[in-house]
Design a protein around this motif. Structure first.
Motif, PDB file in Angstrom:
ATOM      1  N   LEU A 145      36.692  33.278  43.733  1.00 53.15           N
ATOM      2  CA  LEU A 145      37.545  33.752  44.822  1.00 53.15           C
ATOM      3  C   LEU A 145      36.803  33.838  46.143  1.00 53.15           C
ATOM      4  N   SER A 146      35.504  34.089  46.068  1.00 50.14           N
ATOM      5  CA  SER A 146      34.621  34.096  47.233  1.00 50.14           C
ATOM      6  C   SER A 146      33.219  33.853  46.688  1.00 50.14           C
ATOM      7  N   PRO A 147      32.232  33.538  47.540  1.00 49.51           N
ATOM      8  CA  PRO A 147      30.897  33.252  47.009  1.00 49.51           C
ATOM      9  C   PRO A 147      30.363  34.370  46.106  1.00 49.51           C
ATOM     10  N   GLY A 148      30.106  34.039  44.835  1.00 46.93           N
ATOM     11  CA  GLY A 148      29.580  35.013  43.891  1.00 46.93           C
ATOM     12  C   GLY A 148      30.617  35.875  43.208  1.00 46.93           C
ATOM     13  N   HIS A 149      31.899  35.698  43.545  1.00 47.37           N
ATOM     14  CA  HIS A 149      32.974  36.479  42.929  1.00 47.37           C
ATOM     15  C   HIS A 149      33.752  35.574  41.973  1.00 47.37           C
ATOM     16  N   TYR A 150      33.566  35.801  40.665  1.00 47.06           N
ATOM     17  CA  TYR A 150      34.169  34.960  39.634  1.00 47.06           C
ATOM     18  C   TYR A 150      35.277  35.741  38.934  1.00 47.06           C
ATOM     19  N   HIS A 151      36.437  35.089  38.829  1.00 45.20           N
ATOM     20  CA  HIS A 151      37.638  35.771  38.360  1.00 45.20           C
ATOM     21  C   HIS A 151      38.220  35.031  37.162  1.00 45.20           C
ATOM     22  N   ARG A 152      38.368  35.736  36.035  1.00 49.03           N
ATOM     23  CA  ARG A 152      39.014  35.168  34.850  1.00 49.03           C
ATOM     24  C   ARG A 152      40.517  35.332  35.008  1.00 49.03           C
ATOM     25  N   GLY A 153      41.209  34.199  35.100  1.00 50.00           N
ATOM     26  CA  GLY A 153      42.612  34.258  35.471  1.00 50.00           C
ATOM     27  C   GLY A 153      43.596  34.096  34.339  1.00 50.00           C
ATOM     28  N   SER A 154      43.129  33.986  33.098  1.00 49.55           N
ATOM     29  CA  SER A 154      44.055  33.803  31.980  1.00 49.55           C
ATOM     30  C   SER A 154      43.486  34.434  30.717  1.00 49.55           C
TER      31      SER A 154
END
Length: 354
Positions: A145-154
């Protein structure tokens, strides 16, 4: 003999979207974790990671050990051997990865292959015949979502293969690393599970051609009809191979194509869990196409054709999708209708030759 119960040290080779999320989740649990990435990505990762998921869970990792590929290939640089080596490069990177990971591997290293598609572990087993090599199924999507921000979306649980050599130890490790951000389980039926995951991965190529988020793609019936055609061919091949696909979603494997073909107003009610994904999520193949990289098409749709050919089964929908993706990645000339974004009705027409 491998000591399964020394599970504290983990190395993630290939710190892209999945690798960075995995490494961050392990580090958040308190495990000694090292990320191996390309030199250009190192500065971002050394600033720390933020992990979130579609259910609202969150973790901040202020500092994580990061090595780049240049350090890994420098003979004088001291490299810590990996106890658990998570290989998170894509299928297209396996050939080079088996060479690059050599400094990380000793006789106690367990190598975990986290690739989509079928058969990528064969090269790893051939290169490291004395090591335990296990397959891993990663069911969820990750976006940055932004540098270094990882989002599990499912949704979905990361699933590790059990073998006669690994059954007790790997089950214990899976329980240890399981968390809200990283649900983990094990299976002794990895072949069937990977075919079930392959069925779900057939949406990846459609998403790359649609050039829109996965949720928006699934909200359009004609895109779903294309995916249903691809899945129907896979199920025909799996049935011919006598492979019983396990249920990895709320809907059983053979019913998914039927549900995908439903009118939108019924689909939105029946398949609400299928649509319960972050609106930002796109497929890994979309990312590859958008960045001009080679895709995993040969290991996903191509894997179906390989088995279908041996069984004398015709799979025209998968053949057409493969040709469209190949043309994109090989810079072949395409007319306007064949270039992403391809409208849902146009893609359906191309695949059905109508």
């Amino acid at each position: 003999m491998t000591d399964f119960f020394s599970w504290e040290q983990h190395t993630v080779f290939g710190a892209g979207l999945i690798g960075s999320y995995l490494g961050g989740a392990l580090s958040a649990q308190g495990f000694q974790t090292t990320l191996i990435c390309r030199a250009k990505a190192k500065s971002k990762l050394t600033l720390g990671l933020k992990l979130t998921d579609y259910q609202g869970h969150e973790a901040i990792i202020a500092k994580i050990d990061v090595l780049d590929d240049i350090q890994l290939s420098t003979p004088k640089f001291k490299i810590k051997k990996a106890r658990f080596l998570w290989l998170t490069v894509k299928c297209t990177g396996i050939k080079q990865a088996v060479i690059d990971i050599a400094p990380l591997v000793d006789e106690n290293t367990i190598i975990l292959c986290c690739q989509n598609g079928l058969g990528s572990d064969a090269a790893v087993k051939q290169a490291y015949p004395e090591n335990l090599v296990l397959r891993v199924m990663v069911p969820f999507n990750v976006v940055e979502l932004s540098p270094g921000h990882y989002h599990r979306g499912s949704e979905g649980k990361l699933t590790i293969e059990q073998t006669p050599q690994s059954k007790v130890g790997i089950s214990t490790v899976a329980m240890a690393i399981h968390s809200e951000l990283l649900p983990v389980t094990t299976t002794a039926e990895m072949d069937a599970l990977l075919w079930a995951k392959l069925q779900l991965n057939l949406g990846n190529s459609v998403n790359a051609l649609a050039d829109i988020p996965v949720k928006a793609m699934l909200e359009q019936r004609s895109y779903r009809k294309v995916i249903a055609l691809l899945m129907g061919e896979l199920l025909q091949v799996a049935d011919a191979l006598a492979i019983t696909l396990p249920k990895v979603t709320a809907i059983s494997a053979h019913k998914i194509p039927m549900v995908l073909r439903l009118p939108n107003f019924i689909f939105s009610r029946v398949a609400n869990k299928m649509l319960a994904i972050d609106p930002n999520v796109r497929s890994s193949m979309w990312w590859d196409v958008s960045q001009g990289k080679s895709t995993e098409i040969e290991h996903i749709n191509g894997a179906i054709l390989k088995h279908a050919k041996a069984l004398h089964i015709h799979c025209p929908a998968n053949e057409k999708i493969i040709s469209l993706i190949r043309a994109l990645t090989n810079d072949k000339a395409l007319d306007t209708d064949h270039k992403p974004p391809i409208a849902a009705e146009t893609l359906l027409r191309l695949v059905t030759h109508k």
